[in-house]
Motif scaffolding. Structure first.
Motif, mmCIF file in Angstrom:
data_model
loop_
_atom_site.group_PDB
_atom_site.id
_atom_site.type_symbol
_atom_site.label_atom_id
_atom_site.label_comp_id
_atom_site.label_asym_id
_atom_site.label_seq_id
_atom_site.Cartn_x
_atom_site.Cartn_y
_atom_site.Cartn_z
ATOM 1 N N VAL A 439 0.858 -1.185 0.000
ATOM 2 C CA VAL A 439 0.000 0.000 0.000
ATOM 3 C C VAL A 439 0.892 1.231 0.000
ATOM 4 C CG1 VAL A 439 -1.977 -1.090 1.106
ATOM 5 C CG2 VAL A 439 -0.198 -0.055 2.516
ATOM 6 N N SER A 440 0.403 2.309 -0.590
ATOM 7 C CA SER A 440 1.196 3.525 -0.742
ATOM 8 C C SER A 440 0.820 4.569 0.299
ATOM 9 C CB SER A 440 0.985 4.118 -2.139
ATOM 10 O OG SER A 440 -0.314 4.686 -2.224
ATOM 11 N N ALA A 441 1.605 5.638 0.338
ATOM 12 C CA ALA A 441 1.318 6.744 1.245
ATOM 13 C C ALA A 441 -0.051 7.338 0.940
ATOM 14 C CB ALA A 441 2.410 7.807 1.120
ATOM 15 N N ARG A 442 -0.389 7.475 -0.349
ATOM 16 C CA ARG A 442 -1.689 8.036 -0.715
ATOM 17 C C ARG A 442 -2.822 7.167 -0.193
ATOM 18 N NH1 ARG A 442 -2.872 11.728 -4.949
ATOM 19 N NH2 ARG A 442 -1.052 12.898 -5.677
ATOM 20 N N ASP A 443 -2.637 5.848 -0.220
ATOM 21 C CA ASP A 443 -3.667 4.957 0.309
ATOM 22 C C ASP A 443 -3.885 5.211 1.797
ATOM 23 O OD1 ASP A 443 -4.065 3.583 -2.142
ATOM 24 O OD2 ASP A 443 -2.314 2.337 -1.743
ATOM 25 N N LEU A 444 -2.781 5.279 2.525
ATOM 26 C CA LEU A 444 -2.873 5.429 3.977
ATOM 27 C C LEU A 444 -3.423 6.782 4.386
ATOM 28 C CD1 LEU A 444 0.536 3.783 4.968
ATOM 29 C CD2 LEU A 444 -1.737 2.752 5.020
ATOM 30 N N GLU A 445 -3.302 7.778 3.521
ATOM 31 C CA GLU A 445 -3.825 9.109 3.835
ATOM 32 C C GLU A 445 -5.323 9.212 3.573
ATOM 33 O OE1 GLU A 445 -2.431 11.901 5.157
ATOM 34 O OE2 GLU A 445 -0.700 10.657 5.633
ATOM 35 N N GLN A 446 -5.905 8.207 2.909
ATOM 36 C CA GLN A 446 -7.344 8.220 2.652
ATOM 37 C C GLN A 446 -8.107 7.992 3.953
ATOM 38 O OE1 GLN A 446 -7.836 9.708 -0.370
ATOM 39 N NE2 GLN A 446 -9.422 8.211 -0.791
ATOM 40 N N PRO A 447 -9.001 8.898 4.336
ATOM 41 C CA PRO A 447 -9.713 8.749 5.607
ATOM 42 C C PRO A 447 -10.537 7.460 5.705
ATOM 43 C CG PRO A 447 -9.975 10.974 4.746
ATOM 44 C CD PRO A 447 -9.336 10.163 3.658
ATOM 45 N N ASP A 448 -11.000 6.933 4.557
ATOM 46 C CA ASP A 448 -11.851 5.743 4.592
ATOM 47 C C ASP A 448 -11.093 4.465 4.249
ATOM 48 O OD1 ASP A 448 -11.361 6.268 1.943
ATOM 49 O OD2 ASP A 448 -13.430 5.959 1.272
ATOM 50 N N PHE A 449 -9.751 4.504 4.297
ATOM 51 C CA PHE A 449 -8.990 3.327 3.874
ATOM 52 C C PHE A 449 -9.230 2.148 4.814
ATOM 53 C CE2 PHE A 449 -5.006 0.790 3.489
ATOM 54 C CZ PHE A 449 -5.175 0.410 2.171
ATOM 55 N N VAL A 450 -9.353 2.395 6.127
ATOM 56 C CA VAL A 450 -9.610 1.299 7.071
ATOM 57 C C VAL A 450 -10.917 0.606 6.716
ATOM 58 C CG1 VAL A 450 -10.077 0.713 9.472
ATOM 59 C CG2 VAL A 450 -8.272 2.369 8.916
ATOM 60 N N GLU A 451 -11.965 1.401 6.475
ATOM 61 C CA GLU A 451 -13.263 0.823 6.111
ATOM 62 C C GLU A 451 -13.173 0.056 4.804
ATOM 63 O OE1 GLU A 451 -12.789 3.874 7.219
ATOM 64 O OE2 GLU A 451 -13.763 3.651 9.180
ATOM 65 N N THR A 452 -12.339 0.552 3.868
ATOM 66 C CA THR A 452 -12.160 -0.146 2.589
ATOM 67 C C THR A 452 -11.572 -1.530 2.812
ATOM 68 O OG1 THR A 452 -11.869 1.920 1.369
ATOM 69 C CG2 THR A 452 -10.979 -0.077 0.365
ATOM 70 N N VAL A 453 -10.543 -1.621 3.649
ATOM 71 C CA VAL A 453 -9.875 -2.903 3.915
ATOM 72 C C VAL A 453 -10.802 -3.851 4.665
ATOM 73 C CG1 VAL A 453 -7.980 -3.997 5.159
ATOM 74 C CG2 VAL A 453 -7.565 -1.904 3.853
ATOM 75 N N VAL A 454 -11.414 -3.342 5.731
ATOM 76 C CA VAL A 454 -12.298 -4.185 6.538
ATOM 77 C C VAL A 454 -13.472 -4.684 5.690
ATOM 78 C CG1 VAL A 454 -13.873 -4.207 8.512
ATOM 79 C CG2 VAL A 454 -11.648 -3.077 8.697
ATOM 80 N N GLY A 455 -14.054 -3.801 4.883
ATOM 81 C CA GLY A 455 -15.175 -4.193 4.039
ATOM 82 C C GLY A 455 -14.784 -5.228 2.996
ATOM 83 N N ALA A 456 -13.581 -5.087 2.411
ATOM 84 C CA ALA A 456 -13.137 -6.054 1.407
ATOM 85 C C ALA A 456 -12.929 -7.430 2.030
ATOM 86 C CB ALA A 456 -11.843 -5.558 0.758
ATOM 87 N N CYS A 457 -12.317 -7.481 3.212
ATOM 88 C CA CYS A 457 -12.110 -8.773 3.881
ATOM 89 C C CYS A 457 -13.453 -9.433 4.199
ATOM 90 C CB CYS A 457 -11.297 -8.584 5.159
ATOM 91 S SG CYS A 457 -9.543 -8.243 4.866
ATOM 92 N N ALA A 458 -14.414 -8.629 4.665
ATOM 93 C CA ALA A 458 -15.731 -9.182 4.971
ATOM 94 C C ALA A 458 -16.415 -9.694 3.715
ATOM 95 C CB ALA A 458 -16.585 -8.107 5.648
ATOM 96 N N ALA A 459 -16.280 -8.954 2.618
ATOM 97 C CA ALA A 459 -16.939 -9.347 1.370
ATOM 98 C C ALA A 459 -16.424 -10.685 0.864
ATOM 99 C CB ALA A 459 -16.729 -8.261 0.319
ATOM 100 N N HIS A 460 -15.148 -10.991 1.094
ATOM 101 C CA HIS A 460 -14.563 -12.238 0.587
ATOM 102 C C HIS A 460 -14.435 -13.301 1.669
ATOM 103 C CE1 HIS A 460 -13.625 -10.486 -3.332
ATOM 104 N NE2 HIS A 460 -13.225 -9.401 -2.697
#
Length: 603
Positions: A439-460
């Protein structure tokens, strides 16, 4: 600044010239199909009121239409050019007056007289550029005949109003080709002049030089520190300074906010380079602007003009300037090889979104070896791109480009879902393996990145602890949001690894607070340890440091048995590299995992 253009005299007849030249002049005005403008409407209303007519029109005559820049009294924007009274004015090159069209033997049966807009009275004069090209007309018209003849005084008044129209057109052109800050000719004027030069002197040996006196970051910093007005005063002073060093016949342009351009006189290449460097060096000398000493970090970029690429000259010179910034040169000169690299880079960025959707990108998986257990327990997902035109594009050719743009977010989401989807398939086949991704610095600076990761893991249906995210320490130190993101993911069970440790500006201080479990030592520190004792001592020091701070340590780039032995002796917990396994396509990865994973694999 250059003087304002004079009021044009309306000639009795338009000088001879081809229709192609006239149409080129019309289109060069860039007025066709533009929105209504009060300045032109005001003149049309004056004409209507002066002559007491129902209609007043300011028209441009295009190839097949009469287009109205101002239309008072008619609810339309254009008329077909065929059988048009204004076109008669244009062809005659002089005024046309019909006090009563019904009584005129020539025009009594004219389509505009017997049909829409049913003209009885008409008076029109041509709009003529100083170059002699007739571009349109000013006319007044009415469905009733004129009660008194349209005399010489009336004709003079209509001509005066036409002259006002031409002044507005001239001002419009002038305003559209001057930079607001300095009044210098702007980018649009530069491009026009380059085209003209390419037409009249295709074999010229002249060069275009662009000089950037401040970067965009410098402009923002200066504006924040001292305000907009002092910054603008400094740029005006820089423009005046540069203009003062140029011969009278060399025109200076402002092609961007803090970027100037000029055409170096026809000369040899060596002389072009010497002139350019002398100008840039002089611009770097301190000077006083409104009582403050100013030093500008000027840099230049140049290109030898080529008639076949005249439209591209400014881009090429600007590309050379960026190359000079990269190499810290005083002046950069355009070179086709560098230009091809930049065009390829731009093409890759342009193609990426479509190629993601079309399946040209895929993931391969490189197993990681656990030295403590002697087993493979995880894999790293690595991106691969087979481009229809460029073939296999190495990740180092496009990942840094994408990371500098917002496209990185879409790319990271694609990798995340693709990796988790494959991980879930393997789990359903009995292959339980952790998957790592970058993951890049831009990814980590996204305020919703945690929700993106958690949601993707739940979806799969993948447990968060089975996902490993790798980032550089540079990414973590870009801002507070990145550290907050990593801590939040860490609390939820996601494994965090510091990638490429030991290269660049390794920030040891960040290790103290970093919510990571794994430290990946960069391959440049690992590769020489089998043959270089000093490199081995350095590597051991890094491993000892990492372990003393509570990290597990993995060595990247293990390419042979001797290196693996040194890595294990130094106390590393993990290893990754071609000696252990190359990155594998999905079928090969499945076969590898079936053979190598422990029967009770739980990562």
């Amino acid at each position: 600044m250059e003087p304002q253009p004079p009021l044009p005299d309306l000639p009795v007849s338009v000088p001879a010239g081809s229709e192609e030249e006239r149409l080129a002049a019309v289109r060069a005005l860039r007025l066709l199909d533009t929105p209504p403008n009060e300045r032109f409407d005001r003149i049309a209303r004056l004409a209507r009121d002066r002559f007491g007519t129902a209609v007043a029109l300011i028209s441009l005559i295009d190839e097949r239409r009469q287009w109205f820049k101002s239309c008072i009294g008619l609810s339309m924007t254009e008329l077909p050019l065929a059988d048009n009274l204004c076109n008669v004015v244009l062809l005659r090159g002089e005024a046309l007056v019909l006090d009563d069209a019904h009584a005129d033997p020539v025009y009594a049966r004219h389509p505009r007289v017997i049909g829409e807009p049913y003209v009885r009275f008409y008076a029109g004069v041509p709009l003529v550029l100083p170059s002699g090209q007739a571009v349109g007309t000013l006319c007044v018209a009415d469905p009733a005949p004129r009660t008194r003849p349209f005399d010489a005084a009336d004709r003079a008044s209509l001509s005066d109003l036409a002259a006002l129209v031409m002044r507005e057109i001239a001002l419009d052109q002038e305003q559209g080709r001057r930079h607001d800050l300095t009044g210098l000719p702007n980018r649009a004027q530069l491009m026009d002049d380059l085209r003209d030069l390419g037409g009249v002197a295709p074999q010229t040996r002249r060069a275009l030089l662009v000089i950037e006196v401040m970067s965009h970051a410098d402009i923002r910093s200066m504006a924040r520190a001292v305000g907009t007005q002092p910054m603008e005063e400094g740029l005006r002073a820089a423009a005046a300074r540069l203009q003062g060093w140029l011969p009278p016949d060399v025109r200076l342009y402002q092609s961007a906010d803090a970027c100037f351009a000029l055409l170096l006189p026809e000369d040899g290449t060596a002389d072009h380079a010497a002139r350019a460097e002398a100008l840039v060096r002089a611009m770097r000398e301190p000077f006083i602007s409104h009582g403050t000493e100013v030093t500008l970090p000027a840099v230049g970029g140049g290109v030898l003009l080529d008639a076949d690429h005249i439209e591209d000259a400014l881009r090429r010179a600007t590309s050379a300037l960026h190359e000079a910034l990269r190499t810290r040169a005083l002046v950069g000169w355009h070179h086709p090889d560098i230009d091809r690299q930049h065009r390829r880079a731009f093409g890759l960025l342009r193609d990426l979104p479509g190629h993601l959707a079309e399946g040209h990108l895929r993931l391969v998986y490189q197993p990681k070896f656990d030295l403590e257990s002697g087993r493979f327990r995880s894999v790293e997902a690595l991106l691969r791109w087979h481009h229809p035109r460029h073939g296999n594009v190495p990740p180092n050719d496009f990942i840094p480009l994408v990371e500098a743009t917002v496209q990185i977010h879409a790319l990271t989401r694609w990798v995340l879902h693709a990796a988790l989807r494959q991980q879930a398939l393997w789990r359903d086949q009995g292959l339980v393996v952790a998957v790592a991704m970058n993951v890049s610095a831009r990814d980590l600076e996204q305020p919703d990145f945690v929700e993106t990761v958690v949601g993707a893991c739940a979806a799969h249906g993948v447990e968060l602890r089975q996902l490993h995210l790798e980032c550089t320490e540079t990414a973590v130190t870009t801002g507070r949001q990145a550290m907050r993101t990593l801590r939040s993911l860490h609390r939820r069970g996601v494994h965090i690894a510091i990638d490429d440790f030991g290269v660049g500006y390794s920030n040891l201080a960040c290790l103290r607070d970093m919510p990571a479990r794994l430290l990946k030592v960069d391959r440049t520190l690992v590769a020489p340890i089998a043959a270089d004792p000093i490199a081995l001592r350095l590597f051991r020091s890094v491993v000892t440091l990492g372990r003393s701070l509570g990290f597990r340590v993995l060595a990247e780039g293990v390419e042979d048995a001797a290196t693996l032995s040194r890595v294990q002796q130094a106390g590393c917990e993990g290893a990754q590299g071609y000696y252990l396994s190359r990155p594998l396509e999905v079928p090969d990865a499945e076969a590898f995992l079936r053979a190598k994973l422990p029967k009770d694999a739980s990562a």
